[in-house]
Write a protein that holds these residues in place. Sequence first.
Motif, PDB file in Angstrom:
ATOM      1  N   THR A  41       0.806  -1.227   0.000  1.00 25.42           N
ATOM      2  CA  THR A  41       0.000   0.000   0.000  1.00 25.42           C
ATOM      3  C   THR A  41       0.835   1.270   0.000  1.00 25.42           C
ATOM      4  O   THR A  41       0.522   2.198  -0.729  1.00 25.42           O
ATOM      5  CB  THR A  41      -0.981   0.018   1.194  1.00 25.42           C
ATOM      6  N   PRO A  42       1.912   1.365   0.793  1.00 26.48           N
ATOM      7  CA  PRO A  42       2.715   2.598   0.719  1.00 26.48           C
ATOM      8  C   PRO A  42       3.226   2.859  -0.686  1.00 26.48           C
ATOM      9  O   PRO A  42       3.454   4.014  -1.055  1.00 26.48           O
ATOM     10  CB  PRO A  42       3.878   2.319   1.679  1.00 26.48           C
ATOM     11  N   ALA A  62       1.589   2.060  -3.447  1.00 31.59           N
ATOM     12  CA  ALA A  62       0.483   2.427  -4.330  1.00 31.59           C
ATOM     13  C   ALA A  62      -0.119   3.784  -3.980  1.00 31.59           C
ATOM     14  O   ALA A  62      -0.672   4.453  -4.838  1.00 31.59           O
ATOM     15  CB  ALA A  62      -0.592   1.351  -4.272  1.00 31.59           C
ATOM     16  N   MET A  63      -0.016   4.192  -2.723  1.00 29.10           N
ATOM     17  CA  MET A  63      -0.681   5.428  -2.308  1.00 29.10           C
ATOM     18  C   MET A  63       0.006   6.668  -2.836  1.00 29.10           C
ATOM     19  O   MET A  63       1.212   6.673  -3.010  1.00 29.10           O
ATOM     20  CB  MET A  63      -0.652   5.538  -0.792  1.00 29.10           C
ATOM     21  N   PRO A  64      -0.764   7.739  -3.042  1.00 34.51           N
ATOM     22  CA  PRO A  64      -0.130   9.020  -3.348  1.00 34.51           C
ATOM     23  C   PRO A  64       0.783   9.409  -2.191  1.00 34.51           C
ATOM     24  O   PRO A  64       0.432   9.247  -1.034  1.00 34.51           O
ATOM     25  CB  PRO A  64      -1.305   9.994  -3.460  1.00 34.51           C
ATOM     26  N   ILE A 114       1.609  12.116  -0.867  1.00 34.33           N
ATOM     27  CA  ILE A 114       1.209  13.155   0.063  1.00 34.33           C
ATOM     28  C   ILE A 114       0.514  12.557   1.276  1.00 34.33           C
ATOM     29  O   ILE A 114       0.660  13.046   2.395  1.00 34.33           O
ATOM     30  CB  ILE A 114       0.315  14.204  -0.636  1.00 34.33           C
ATOM     31  N   LEU A 115      -0.225  11.457   1.072  1.00 31.03           N
ATOM     32  CA  LEU A 115      -0.925  10.843   2.190  1.00 31.03           C
ATOM     33  C   LEU A 115       0.077  10.273   3.193  1.00 31.03           C
ATOM     34  O   LEU A 115      -0.089  10.404   4.407  1.00 31.03           O
ATOM     35  CB  LEU A 115      -1.860   9.739   1.675  1.00 31.03           C
ATOM     36  N   VAL A 164       1.775  13.294   5.005  1.00 28.88           N
ATOM     37  CA  VAL A 164       0.911  13.942   5.980  1.00 28.88           C
ATOM     38  C   VAL A 164       0.687  13.065   7.211  1.00 28.88           C
ATOM     39  O   VAL A 164       0.760  13.530   8.354  1.00 28.88           O
ATOM     40  CB  VAL A 164      -0.422  14.297   5.291  1.00 28.88           C
ATOM     41  N   SER A 165       0.451  11.772   6.978  1.00 31.14           N
ATOM     42  CA  SER A 165       0.175  10.906   8.127  1.00 31.14           C
ATOM     43  C   SER A 165       1.422  10.750   9.000  1.00 31.14           C
ATOM     44  O   SER A 165       1.329  10.697  10.228  1.00 31.14           O
ATOM     45  CB  SER A 165      -0.364   9.546   7.680  1.00 31.14           C
ATOM     46  N   LEU A 166       2.595  10.728   8.360  1.00 29.40           N
ATOM     47  CA  LEU A 166       3.819  10.632   9.147  1.00 29.40           C
ATOM     48  C   LEU A 166       4.043  11.915   9.938  1.00 29.40           C
ATOM     49  O   LEU A 166       4.501  11.874  11.082  1.00 29.40           O
ATOM     50  CB  LEU A 166       5.018  10.338   8.250  1.00 29.40           C
ATOM     51  N   LEU A 167       3.727  13.051   9.334  1.00 34.59           N
ATOM     52  CA  LEU A 167       3.862  14.320  10.045  1.00 34.59           C
ATOM     53  C   LEU A 167       3.002  14.313  11.293  1.00 34.59           C
ATOM     54  O   LEU A 167       3.453  14.624  12.392  1.00 34.59           O
ATOM     55  CB  LEU A 167       3.436  15.471   9.117  1.00 34.59           C
ATOM     56  N   LEU A 168       1.755  13.913  11.119  1.00 33.83           N
ATOM     57  CA  LEU A 168       0.838  13.840  12.258  1.00 33.83           C
ATOM     58  C   LEU A 168       1.369  12.880  13.321  1.00 33.83           C
ATOM     59  O   LEU A 168       1.344  13.163  14.509  1.00 33.83           O
ATOM     60  CB  LEU A 168      -0.539  13.363  11.789  1.00 33.83           C
ATOM     61  N   VAL A 197       8.175  14.861  -2.057  1.00 35.16           N
ATOM     62  CA  VAL A 197       6.914  15.090  -1.354  1.00 35.16           C
ATOM     63  C   VAL A 197       6.966  14.671   0.108  1.00 35.16           C
ATOM     64  O   VAL A 197       6.679  15.459   1.017  1.00 35.16           O
ATOM     65  CB  VAL A 197       5.764  14.348  -2.059  1.00 35.16           C
ATOM     66  N   PHE A 230       7.256  17.085   3.953  1.00 34.00           N
ATOM     67  CA  PHE A 230       6.401  17.162   5.135  1.00 34.00           C
ATOM     68  C   PHE A 230       7.136  16.805   6.418  1.00 34.00           C
ATOM     69  O   PHE A 230       6.784  17.296   7.486  1.00 34.00           O
ATOM     70  CB  PHE A 230       5.186  16.249   4.975  1.00 34.00           C
TER      71      PHE A 230
END
Lengths: 258, 352, 279
Positions: free
Chosen positions: A99-100, A102-104, A106-107, A110-114, A199, A203
């Motif tokens: 999945t990592p 295949a995913m864009p 930015i997702l 952002v999720s790692l930043l959070l 990208v 972040f």
Amino acid sequence: MTRSPWLWAAGLTTYGFLYVPLAVVVLFSFNDSELNASWVGFTTRWYGILLADDNMLQAAANSLFIAIVASTVATVLGTMAGIAMHRWRPKLLPFLVLTPVAMPEILLGVSLLLFFRQVLDLTLGFFSILAAHITFSIGFVAIIVRARLAGMDESIFEAARDLGATPWRTFRRVTLPLILPGIVAGYLMAFTLSIDDFVITFFVAGVGMSTLPLQIYSMIKVAVTPEVNAVSTLLMALTLTLIALASRFAPETLKSGQ
Amino acid sequence: MKALAALLLGLSALAAEAADTLYLYNWNNYISADTAERFEKWCGCTLKQDYYSDNEEMLAKLEAGAAGYDLLVPTGNAVQTLIRKEELKPLDKGQLPHFANLNPAYVNAWYDPGNRYSVPYATTVTLIGYNADKLRELHLPTDTWALIFEPKYLEKLKGRVTVLNSQRELMAAALRYLGHSAQDTDADHWRAARDLIVRAKPYWATFSNSTYIKELAIGTIWVAHGYSNDMFRAREDAKAARRPFAIGFAIPKEGAVLAVDNFVIHKSSRRPDLAQRFIDFMLDGANAADVSNLIGAGNPNAAAVPHIRPEVAGERALFPTREDIARLEMLRDLDPKERRLMSRLWTEIKVK
Amino acid sequence: MPASFSRLRPSAARLTRWLVTLPPALFLVVFFLLPALIMAAASFREPGEFGGLAPLSEKGFTLEAYRFVGEDVIYAGILAKSFLVAGATTLLCLLLAYPLALLIARSPKRQRDLLVLLVILPFASNFLIRVYAWIIILGPLNLLYSTTAVIVGMVYVHLPFMILPLYTNLEKHDPALLEAAQDLGAGTWTRFWRVTWPLSLPGVFSGAVLVFIPVLGMFAVPELLGGTGDILIGNLIKEQFLDNRDWPLGATLSLGLTAAVLAVAGVSARLTRGRGAAA
């Protein structure tokens, strides 16, 4: 099979489309003008400016260091994942691994930043970038290793077993050498991904911790000078060399990449 | 393996060097290379800078966990936000003997009573910069926001205008043009401002926070919404390149935003001592004058004034007169609900 | 290795399996799954007074961000535009990639590796450089800061992702099929449309997915090459985190993008399964 003139024309057009812009970048790195608008004259001063640019050199050093460490860890973990996925076909692992990929991006960024800020209250820097790069590289390595394993003839392993080899021995003397080109390809892939990543690094980089892509980005946004062209040219030369080396030492690298 | 070890060694050496380094998070082009060099020689340390082009960007990066900066240069409203978030180290006035150099008008501001955390460094006004020759040719006014908002003027400028890529700044300009305060938070006024902007947008080339300086100086852009010190730089660049035109800039008659930028020490600073020395260095009259002479910023430092070139000190847009100041406002920070509404209006502005 | 494990005692075999599977799994649970869940949870939080997230103890959970996104059609509009741009990019990539992939697949074995290398090399340059190249080219042509520029940039950056899967597929085609078709009297176009194209569909889908999904989430290309109206969902998300300090809204938009990506992946999986061939 036939390769008609039309096919040649279309194919070459695409090649042209791929290469002309990069040729422009390289060409204008020698342009004696602050702008990239028109050709003024030949000079190599931008390379001089580049090599004296501390921020750029620091960013390059950071990128290199991160790429080496991240691709090493990612290759180890990715190889394990590839082997696991091929041998035992677990249910959850492919999802986690692929999945990592295949995913864009930015997702992921952002999720790692959070995650780093909210949960770990971690100051962003080396570690956050490293973790991020390893995360998205594992999948690539795993895919390559798994593909390599899938292409292998099972009878080799049965032969090893019949000859009395323990599993570990079989792995070390039979499996590993056979999948090594895949591992090398995976390593190079992870390395290139890490050096190239923009990208996700954007972040999770935090402050004072610049990488080459981040540096290039801020140069493009603030003030575009041929120095950007110069660093681009050098970077291209580096990755070109790496890939050429890869295809020398592991000719199946390109195939394995598919 | 060996290569890795060598790399690690080299990098740790770099890290050791970092001990005597001051990290400054600053606006683009806000400290001249000369000043930076002089400071480095004076203190025997290294100054490392990162840049932002918008307060929001700086605050967002800090919110996202950017740490390790010693000094920041936030505008007043951002100073207030940072103080309320308890992100700043209080200043030790004892280490700032040159503090008295400051012009009393800029001390004890609303955003930091008693200057417990901040020292004003420079002032800018957000205004309109323009290609004076081109505008004269086109018979266009140069002292009003209408230049960037009214289609009747924009028609002659199509594709030659840029505006700041900043929610607060662009909305503030629109609000002032419509006769409201820049600090107005009335949703209807905001929507009217949005409509004004959307109507003018088709004529604009792009939103730009920094590329407009070069574009103005080269002549590809004729009107730019931007910061007074950037316009000053554009003017100097155009002169140096011997362009056939001159860059002018003026505070629009409807009013504009004044920004007072201040040095503050972030709580994660590793070298607050170096930071204080830097601030005191910049408070010295001769050094403080640099920001005006070299960068074209307004100056809150009274001791700097005698060192400032007359053509800079006399420039009204950089050193506003009393009546100018009456038309200027400082922006205040918004609360979350207002921020969200503003962000939606900004999205609408970008998309429509 | 696969077969040899059956020689081990069951417990040793199980231990080996865990030793190999656990490290990558653990790493990814911590650095991928957990952050994803955090992001989902963040969308239900209130924004902090100065930005970020408000403390749970103070504000608790809320659907405010979802309401905000739902009540204004502009956000759906931007997502729709992102789909359009992704679709256009995919189509253009397909048009440009197919002839080249065919050319390479039909070339003699020796030449093929070189030709593939020539495809990968530009890809080896940094992505920003590839975007920057178009800033230089399109600037003087006055095509910069437009949707055209964005699409050109997107196509350029993603082209190799379409070429390689297509080529991998086309390479495996049996030339005998085309010869048979020719013997049966089929013209060039018919041979392509009735033989080559259907067989290549799994490769086409692979490539399409490899292009479509990343394009959906991109923000750098629109930001550097696009005009003000060319913001896509990726730009919106980036803005929330790095400009507006509105993390809940950013998280909500991210979930929206995730849902869109899952939908596309699901559709593509359905379609490729229908064809009966793994890409």
